[in-house]
Design a protein around this motif. Structure first.
Motif, short mmCIF file in Angstrom:
data_model
loop_
_atom_site.label_atom_id
_atom_site.label_comp_id
_atom_site.label_asym_id
_atom_site.label_seq_id
_atom_site.Cartn_x
_atom_site.Cartn_y
_atom_site.Cartn_z
N LEU A 10 9.04 55.37 0.02
CA LEU A 10 7.97 54.63 -0.64
C LEU A 10 8.16 54.63 -2.16
CD1 LEU A 10 4.89 55.84 1.44
CD2 LEU A 10 5.80 53.50 1.35
N LEU A 11 8.56 55.76 -2.72
CA LEU A 11 8.76 55.84 -4.16
C LEU A 11 9.94 54.96 -4.60
CD1 LEU A 11 8.24 59.67 -4.80
CD2 LEU A 11 6.69 57.79 -5.41
N ILE A 12 11.03 55.03 -3.87
CA ILE A 12 12.20 54.21 -4.22
C ILE A 12 11.86 52.73 -4.10
CG2 ILE A 12 14.55 53.59 -3.53
CD1 ILE A 12 14.89 56.51 -2.61
N GLU A 13 11.11 52.38 -3.05
CA GLU A 13 10.76 50.97 -2.85
C GLU A 13 9.84 50.45 -3.93
OE1 GLU A 13 8.53 47.65 -0.74
OE2 GLU A 13 7.73 49.61 -1.22
N GLN A 14 9.00 51.32 -4.50
CA GLN A 14 8.14 50.91 -5.59
C GLN A 14 8.95 50.67 -6.86
OE1 GLN A 14 4.69 50.26 -5.73
NE2 GLN A 14 5.02 50.26 -3.52
N VAL A 15 9.96 51.50 -7.09
CA VAL A 15 10.79 51.38 -8.29
C VAL A 15 11.78 50.22 -8.16
CG1 VAL A 15 12.50 52.53 -9.75
CG2 VAL A 15 10.55 53.81 -8.84
N ARG A 16 12.40 50.12 -7.00
CA ARG A 16 13.41 49.08 -6.78
C ARG A 16 13.15 48.40 -5.44
NH1 ARG A 16 17.70 47.67 -9.50
NH2 ARG A 16 19.46 46.61 -8.49
N PRO A 17 12.24 47.43 -5.42
CA PRO A 17 11.93 46.74 -4.16
C PRO A 17 13.13 45.97 -3.62
CG PRO A 17 10.91 45.62 -6.03
CD PRO A 17 11.45 46.91 -6.55
N LEU A 18 13.20 45.91 -2.31
CA LEU A 18 14.32 45.27 -1.63
C LEU A 18 14.07 43.77 -1.46
CD1 LEU A 18 17.00 45.92 -0.04
CD2 LEU A 18 15.57 46.03 1.99
N SER A 19 15.11 42.97 -1.61
CA SER A 19 15.02 41.54 -1.31
C SER A 19 15.11 41.37 0.21
CB SER A 19 16.15 40.78 -2.00
OG SER A 19 16.12 39.41 -1.66
N VAL A 20 13.94 41.31 0.85
CA VAL A 20 13.90 41.34 2.31
C VAL A 20 14.58 40.12 2.93
CG1 VAL A 20 12.36 41.42 4.31
CG2 VAL A 20 11.79 42.71 2.26
N GLU A 21 14.32 38.95 2.37
CA GLU A 21 14.90 37.73 2.94
C GLU A 21 16.42 37.79 2.91
OE1 GLU A 21 13.60 35.26 4.51
OE2 GLU A 21 11.57 36.05 4.32
N ARG A 22 16.99 38.30 1.84
CA ARG A 22 18.45 38.32 1.70
C ARG A 22 19.10 39.40 2.52
NH1 ARG A 22 21.78 39.31 -3.98
NH2 ARG A 22 23.89 39.17 -3.08
N TRP A 23 18.57 40.61 2.45
CA TRP A 23 19.25 41.75 3.03
C TRP A 23 18.80 42.10 4.44
CZ3 TRP A 23 23.48 42.84 0.61
CH2 TRP A 23 23.58 42.65 -0.77
N ILE A 24 17.66 41.58 4.87
CA ILE A 24 17.16 41.93 6.20
C ILE A 24 16.99 40.70 7.09
CG2 ILE A 24 15.28 42.99 7.49
CD1 ILE A 24 14.79 44.84 5.17
N HIS A 25 16.14 39.76 6.65
CA HIS A 25 15.82 38.63 7.51
C HIS A 25 17.02 37.72 7.77
CE1 HIS A 25 11.23 38.93 6.56
NE2 HIS A 25 11.68 39.90 7.32
N ALA A 26 17.82 37.44 6.76
CA ALA A 26 18.97 36.55 6.95
C ALA A 26 19.97 37.11 7.96
CB ALA A 26 19.65 36.26 5.61
N PRO A 27 20.43 38.35 7.81
CA PRO A 27 21.35 38.88 8.84
C PRO A 27 20.69 39.04 10.21
CG PRO A 27 20.83 40.56 7.20
CD PRO A 27 20.32 39.28 6.67
#
Length: 309
Positions: A10-27
């Motif tokens: 949770l802390l890492i995600e707050q500091v550096r949120p992930l580009s969900v569409e690029r890294w998760i949804h697309a693959p």
């Protein structure tokens, strides 16, 4: 160690949120298409086979990887848990929509807020008022927090390794994928089974989320709305989250709305006043209080387990 992994993710995600569409949804979209071509034959039975192939094999792979890494060194298993949670868990996956809509409404940019809501929900709302946009944004925020945070935490804690987090998020992904892509025929069969399977996985988490909202908000109204309104919603688990959330916040959710050129009849959920732009900040406060309460409960349980003889 699971609590530590959750907090760090949770802390890492707050500091550096992930580009969900690029890294998760697309693959995942490519993987789902490939798996469907190989396993789905247009029947209900093959829909179940596709679902278990896509969700089950990925879950087993995550569990196997965790076991192998743990046999090499426990730190590697913790690091793998953290990586999986970073990919599956977090407020920031969709909260940027809520933040941007809140800012747009606060600046009087209703058309921009409508456009952002359309991107978020996948439906158009050309006639929505600022109160309608705020209400729909609060609804989507409650559901997104449940899917992206509370449901993931529950299954991560219940199943060994990161298997639960992977299974829950992939099951949720399939439900939303078929809903967003639309279509008929084969996709209807896939969508129907995906929704049934996810409703089974979400039965307990939805009720724990509703209870969390009640505890950190207006308890009596949240429980009353849950008991009397949730079953009226098309998806009972979502109805529990929205009814308890609306009751805890003292806000009226649901209600009919013009969506994509058609009037969608929706039951009223929650209780109290209509949602205003100023109400949106209260929804974020409710979500953070519920999350902190869940983490505190996990910490207490971990302490009891550690202290037990």
């Amino acid at each position: 160690m699971k609590l530590l992994a959750i907090v760090l993710a949770l802390l890492i995600e707050q500091v550096r949120p992930l580009s969900v569409e690029r890294w998760i949804h697309a693959p995942l979209n490519r993987m789902a298409d490939g798996c469907a071509r190989r396993t789905f034959a247009g029947r209900a039975g093959s829909a179940a086979f596709f679902w278990f192939a896509f969700v089950g094999l990925a879950t087993l792979a995550a569990l196997l990887a965790h076991t192998v890494l743990g046999s090499v060194h426990p730190v590697l298993a913790v690091a793998f848990n953290l990586l999986v949670l970073y990919l599956t868990l977090g407020f920031r996956h969709e909260s940027h929509y809520f933040t941007d809509i809140h800012l747009a409404l606060g600046m009087g940019e209703l058309n921009r807020a409508r456009h952002l809501l359309e991107q978020w929900r996948g439906e158009s709302y050309p006639e929505a008022s600022d109160s309608d946009v705020a209400r729909l944004a609060v609804e989507e925020a409650l559901l997104a927090a449940h899917r992206n945070v509370f449901g993931v935490i529950f299954w991560f804690v219940v199943l060994p390794g990161p298997a639960g987090a992977v299974a829950y998020r992939l099951a949720d992904f399939l439900v939303r994928r078929w809903h967003r892509t639309g279509g008929g025929g084969e996709q209807v069969v896939l969508d129907r089974f995906a929704r049934r399977a996810f409703s089974v996985l979400d039965w307990v988490p939805a009720r724990l989320t509703g209870a969390s909202f009640a505890i950190v908000g207006n308890f009596e109204d949240a429980i009353l709305c849950w008991r009397t309104q949730a079953a009226q919603w098309p998806e009972p688990s979502s109805g529990i989250v929205l009814a308890s959330g609306g009751g805890a916040l003292g806000l009226r959710l649901g209600m009919p709305i013009q969506q994509s050129g058609a009037l969608v009849e929706r039951p009223e959920l929650g209780a109290g006043e209509d949602v205003r732009v100023e109400s949106m900040q209260g929804a974020i406060g409710l979500l953070w209080r519920a999350l902190l309460m869940c983490l505190l409960m996990l910490a207490l349980v971990s302490l009891v387990v550690w202290a037990a003889p």
